[in-house]
Design a protein around this motif. Structure first.
Motif, PDB file in Angstrom:
ATOM      1  N   PHE A  90       0.829  -1.207   0.000  1.00  0.00           N
ATOM      2  CA  PHE A  90       0.000   0.000   0.000  1.00  0.00           C
ATOM      3  C   PHE A  90       0.865   1.258   0.000  1.00  0.00           C
ATOM      4  CE2 PHE A  90      -2.563   3.245   2.219  1.00  0.00           C
ATOM      5  CZ  PHE A  90      -3.677   3.265   1.399  1.00  0.00           C
ATOM      6  N   ILE A  91       1.986   1.193   0.687  1.00  0.00           N
ATOM      7  CA  ILE A  91       2.945   2.306   0.709  1.00  0.00           C
ATOM      8  C   ILE A  91       4.157   1.896  -0.106  1.00  0.00           C
ATOM      9  CG2 ILE A  91       4.336   3.813   2.164  1.00  0.00           C
ATOM     10  CD1 ILE A  91       2.378   3.176   4.447  1.00  0.00           C
ATOM     11  N   LYS A  92       4.446   2.615  -1.173  1.00  0.00           N
ATOM     12  CA  LYS A  92       5.488   2.220  -2.106  1.00  0.00           C
ATOM     13  C   LYS A  92       6.877   2.684  -1.688  1.00  0.00           C
ATOM     14  CE  LYS A  92       2.415   0.525  -4.970  1.00  0.00           C
ATOM     15  NZ  LYS A  92       2.310  -0.923  -5.209  1.00  0.00           N
ATOM     16  N   ILE A  93       6.959   3.840  -1.048  1.00  0.00           N
ATOM     17  CA  ILE A  93       8.262   4.451  -0.747  1.00  0.00           C
ATOM     18  C   ILE A  93       8.746   3.968   0.620  1.00  0.00           C
ATOM     19  CG2 ILE A  93       9.503   6.627  -0.487  1.00  0.00           C
ATOM     20  CD1 ILE A  93       7.272   7.904  -2.197  1.00  0.00           C
ATOM     21  N   ASN A  94       9.969   3.458   0.663  1.00  0.00           N
ATOM     22  CA  ASN A  94      10.502   2.906   1.912  1.00  0.00           C
ATOM     23  C   ASN A  94      10.578   3.943   3.025  1.00  0.00           C
ATOM     24  OD1 ASN A  94      10.829   0.245   1.094  1.00  0.00           O
ATOM     25  ND2 ASN A  94      12.826   0.644   0.184  1.00  0.00           N
ATOM     26  N   LYS A  95      10.963   5.161   2.684  1.00  0.00           N
ATOM     27  CA  LYS A  95      11.076   6.205   3.699  1.00  0.00           C
ATOM     28  C   LYS A  95       9.720   6.499   4.322  1.00  0.00           C
ATOM     29  CE  LYS A  95      12.953  10.848   4.437  1.00  0.00           C
ATOM     30  NZ  LYS A  95      13.608  12.013   3.797  1.00  0.00           N
ATOM     31  N   THR A  96       8.695   6.580   3.497  1.00  0.00           N
ATOM     32  CA  THR A  96       7.333   6.811   4.000  1.00  0.00           C
ATOM     33  C   THR A  96       6.873   5.643   4.863  1.00  0.00           C
ATOM     34  OG1 THR A  96       6.840   8.028   1.973  1.00  0.00           O
ATOM     35  CG2 THR A  96       4.971   7.345   3.307  1.00  0.00           C
ATOM     36  N   LYS A  97       7.231   4.428   4.450  1.00  0.00           N
ATOM     37  CA  LYS A  97       6.859   3.240   5.212  1.00  0.00           C
ATOM     38  C   LYS A  97       7.484   3.278   6.614  1.00  0.00           C
ATOM     39  CE  LYS A  97       6.931  -0.478   2.804  1.00  0.00           C
ATOM     40  NZ  LYS A  97       7.458  -1.660   2.080  1.00  0.00           N
ATOM     41  N   LYS A  98       8.727   3.706   6.706  1.00  0.00           N
ATOM     42  CA  LYS A  98       9.399   3.804   8.013  1.00  0.00           C
ATOM     43  C   LYS A  98       8.716   4.827   8.906  1.00  0.00           C
ATOM     44  CE  LYS A  98      13.951   2.390   6.306  1.00  0.00           C
ATOM     45  NZ  LYS A  98      15.348   2.836   6.034  1.00  0.00           N
TER      46      LYS A  98
END
Length: 462
Positions: free
Chosen positions: A83-91
């Protein structure tokens, strides 16, 4: 309760051991282990008369079961669904979603006895678990690749009921003052464990069956490696003879366009085989990768070109290409091309002279995929898991040794990729090949994605 803890930790251990590098598996295992810690808290008993260290462990383990388990469920849903593609956003989301847990630890005591207000706990746990279920179902619903869609549906059938049952018995009913229902959890966990084992053996769930098949296949490859060395040496010698004879024929045959083209195709094929033969070691499971940059689409096109003599014999077979991306790959161009050649040749042979081979190149967030779909006779369900095994073949010819697809599997394994197969009898077969993003140097969207091999490029064809 001891049985529940044992089964939870056993399932979590199986998942983690089979695929420890997968983030999805790590979070799935986290759910099982944290829920198991909650069960350990129950096994440690009740009352303040117990030793201090038991009181501490009881409170700590019980808090993990109540706080970390729902957090793990939601993070698993986010990771599994992409659902969240960007690793930084996921963190960032992972950190923000920890806020309710920090608040709970600051509001309610853990030692000497774990106490919590279930109404307040349900305020954030219910949305966490419900959101996790929605993400899992949404991931299965939006998936377009049939084989992967089936696995995601099976995962939902396994995970969503377990999440929901735990939420209702451990949180919601406790918030309404209905206590003790969670004692039925061991029965639910027992049923889920049996379902897990059944799915893992019959279909594969969260990667477990795939790993079992790979271990069996890899051990078979080691067993046949010595014979492959002899086969490789023999092929190299015979191809060298063919190459020499064809070059001699070119000197004696009067030049005309058709014969020259056919002789050049033969020489291209022999040169291709000789190049591969000199770099394949004496063992099947050891390949010497000669890595360089190359276009994936050009590799597929070159494989089709080498198969032109076969296509000329089967004029009712059409190859349709849908390259939605133009990917530059770092890998062994010759061996990847040979993989494509093997799969396309198998597709031609499976269609009895008539049909369509659809070749797709596309990308997801983490991998680039190449699909080869034919409209041939298909493969029986009970034989599907054997297709990539060394020396297994559905063909009856004596000249077939059943090594082609095993070689293809090994090439993609060495590149960090994989091959999966789905098939229906009398409907066709799809080979899905994948390469990880670390192999992708550059990738661009291709505005012209469709063409066919037996004629002009057919742009815009659906």
């Amino acid at each position: 309760m001891a049985v529940m803890v044992t089964l939870l930790w056993l399932m979590s251990s199986i998942l983690f051991i089979r695929n420890p590098k997968s983030e999805k598996i790590k979070w799935a295992s986290c759910i099982g282990f944290s829920a198991g810690f909650g069960g350990i808290g129950v096994l440690l008993g009740k009352g303040l008369s117990r030793p201090e260290w038991i009181l501490f462990l009881d409170g700590f383990f019980t808090s993990i079961g109540h706080y970390i388990t729902p957090y793990g469920m939601l993070i698993f849903g986010l990771v599994y669904s992409d659902f969240i593609k960007i690793n930084k956003t996921k963190k960032i989301y992972k950190l923000l979603l920890l806020v309710p847990i920090i608040i709970m630890y600051s509001l309610f005591q853990v030692y000497p006895e774990f106490k919590v207000n279930f109404v307040i706990l349900s305020i954030w746990v219910v949305p966490y678990v419900v959101s996790a279920n929605i993400l899992l179902i949404y991931s299965a619903w939006r998936e377009t690749r049939p084989a992967i869609k089936k696995r995601k549906i099976l995962t939902c059938l396994f995970v969503v009921p377990m999440f929901t049952f735990a939420l209702v018995t451990n949180i919601i009913l406790e918030a309404f003052g209905i206590k003790g229902v969670w004692y039925y959890n061991p029965w639910m966990i027992g049923v889920q464990f049996l379902v897990f084992i059944y799915f893992a053996i019959k279909y594969g769930i969260l990667g477990v069956q795939i790993r079992f098949e790979k271990e069996r296949r890899d051990s078979t490859m080691k067993a046949v490696s010595s014979g492959t060395g002899l086969l490789n040496h023999t092929i190299k010698n015979e191809i060298a003879k063919i190459d020499l004879l064809v070059n001699q024929l070119k000197e004696y045959i009067p030049p005309d366009e058709a014969s020259s083209e056919n002789l050049d195709l033969v020489l291209n094929s022999t040169n291709h085989v000789l190049e591969l033969s000199t770099r394949i070691h004496s063992k099947l499971d050891i390949l010497n990768l000669k890595e360089s940059k190359f276009l994936l689409s050009q590799s597929v096109d070159s494989a089709i070109s080498l198969l032109k003599p076969y296509l000329n014999l089967h004029t009712d077979i059409k190859i349709v290409k849908q390259y939605t991306v133009n990917a530059t790959i770092f890998g062994d161009a010759a061996q990847i091309q040979e993989t494509f050649l093997n799969i396309i040749k198998n597709a031609i042979e499976a269609m009895d002279g008539r049909g369509v081979i659809l070749i797709k190149i596309y990308k997801t967030r983490r991998k680039v995929y190449i699909d080869f779909t034919d409209t041939g006779k298909g493969i029986e369900k009970d034989k599907l898991s054997l297709v990539l095994d060394p020396f297994y073949s559905t063909k009856r010819q004596q000249v077939n040794y059943g090594l082609g697809l095993s070689y293809c599997y090994n090439v993609f394994q060495k590149h960090g990729g994989d091959i999966s197969i789905k098939s229906r009898v009398n409907q066709g077969t799809t080979f899905t090949l994948s390469l990880p993003t670390k192999r992708i140097i550059d990738i661009k969207i291709n505005p012209q994605s469709n063409s066919n091999s037996n004629g002009e490029r057919a742009y815009g064809q659906n």
